[in-house]
Design a protein around this motif. Structure first.
Motif, short mmCIF file in Angstrom:
data_model
loop_
_atom_site.label_atom_id
_atom_site.label_comp_id
_atom_site.label_asym_id
_atom_site.label_seq_id
_atom_site.Cartn_x
_atom_site.Cartn_y
_atom_site.Cartn_z
N GLU A 153 -81.52 -8.18 -11.77
CA GLU A 153 -82.18 -7.62 -12.94
C GLU A 153 -81.18 -6.68 -13.62
O GLU A 153 -80.32 -6.09 -12.95
CB GLU A 153 -83.44 -6.84 -12.55
N PHE A 154 -81.31 -6.51 -14.94
CA PHE A 154 -80.34 -5.70 -15.67
C PHE A 154 -81.03 -4.66 -16.56
O PHE A 154 -82.02 -4.94 -17.22
CB PHE A 154 -79.45 -6.60 -16.53
N ASN A 164 -82.68 -2.24 -31.93
CA ASN A 164 -82.20 -3.36 -31.10
C ASN A 164 -82.92 -3.49 -29.75
O ASN A 164 -82.61 -4.40 -28.98
CB ASN A 164 -80.69 -3.26 -30.88
N ILE A 165 -83.87 -2.61 -29.48
CA ILE A 165 -84.54 -2.65 -28.18
C ILE A 165 -85.21 -4.00 -27.94
O ILE A 165 -85.19 -4.53 -26.82
CB ILE A 165 -85.56 -1.49 -28.04
N ASN A 171 -83.72 -10.96 -24.46
CA ASN A 171 -82.65 -11.61 -23.70
C ASN A 171 -82.77 -11.37 -22.20
O ASN A 171 -81.86 -11.72 -21.45
CB ASN A 171 -81.29 -11.13 -24.22
N GLY A 172 -83.88 -10.77 -21.77
CA GLY A 172 -84.13 -10.70 -20.33
C GLY A 172 -83.93 -9.37 -19.65
O GLY A 172 -83.90 -9.32 -18.41
N ALA A 173 -83.79 -8.28 -20.40
CA ALA A 173 -83.60 -6.97 -19.76
C ALA A 173 -84.82 -6.61 -18.91
O ALA A 173 -85.97 -6.85 -19.31
CB ALA A 173 -83.37 -5.90 -20.82
N TYR A 174 -84.58 -6.05 -17.76
CA TYR A 174 -85.65 -5.56 -16.89
C TYR A 174 -86.27 -4.29 -17.47
O TYR A 174 -87.49 -4.10 -17.47
CB TYR A 174 -85.06 -5.28 -15.50
#
Length: 209
Positions: A153-154, A164-165, A171-174
């Motif tokens: 996880e990133f 930009n949040i 794009n898959g941010a945790y």
């Protein structure tokens, strides 16, 4: 709370990074952020009396998630957890901190900038990798990294703002870490500006949902 519980509670959230030197300013910043609707507070160890501040915030806001950031030494992690910290975040790989958190079931996230560092951090128990500094990478990097590392996880930290949040989460941010956007230029005279910035983030996050 356990590593697993904190990981579940922070997924999809905003880690508000409180970075300053003065204890009282750090307290006021954290209070403004919480009042604005952000429930995750990261007190960096650049704040004088960071451990004490974590303890005060946990006492005042027991239902909020409060942790320690910019942790570079084992004694800092021990102090923070001893004062009630729910999590520990490091700006790089710190092996002794990772070992301590893993042994004590404390949620932690270590920063990494290369794939080798990311995998090394994961092997030490850091299931969530702090992408730092986030302003130097594109949000699409997460999708690329998920190819060889689907188990990671990133959490991008740095460069995240209300504009930009949504891209990071799409794009898959945790989760995301937000520091400079919130606290840059903030002092005792313009705390309302911090509140305004925090509310913009919260509103942007609601739009994603």
């Amino acid at each position: 709370m356990s590593f697993k519980e904190i990981k579940e509670k922070t997924k999809g959230g905003i880690f508000s990074v409180i970075r300053c030197k003065d204890y009282e300013l750090g307290l006021k910043m954290a209070e403004k952020v919480i009042e604005s609707g952000i429930n995750i507070i990261e007190i960096t160890y650049t704040v004088d009396g960071a451990g004490k501040l974590i303890e005060e915030l946990k006492r005042k806001y027991p239902d909020k998630i409060v942790g320690a950031g910019t942790v570079l030494e084992l004694n800092q992690a021990e102090e923070a957890v001893g004062n009630g910290a729910d999590f520990v975040v490091t700006p790089c790989i710190v092996e002794e901190v990772a070992a301590y958190c893993k042994k004590n079931d404390v949620f932690f996230s270590m920063a990494a900038a290369t794939t080798t560092e990311m995998y090394k951090a994961y092997k030490m128990g850091s299931e969530v990798i702090k992408l730092f500094p986030g302003e130097f990478v594109d949000s699409k990097i997460i999708k690329s990294l998920k190819g060889p590392f689907p188990f990671l996880e990133f959490m991008p930290t740095g460069g995240v703002n209300d504009e930009n949040i949504n891209e990071w989460f799409e794009n898959g941010a945790y989760a995301v870490g937000v520091g400079g956007y919130l606290t840059k230029g903030i002092n005792f005279d313009n705390l309302d500006l911090l509140e305004e910035r925090a509310k913009r983030l919260v509103n942007a996050l609601k739009q994603i949902g």
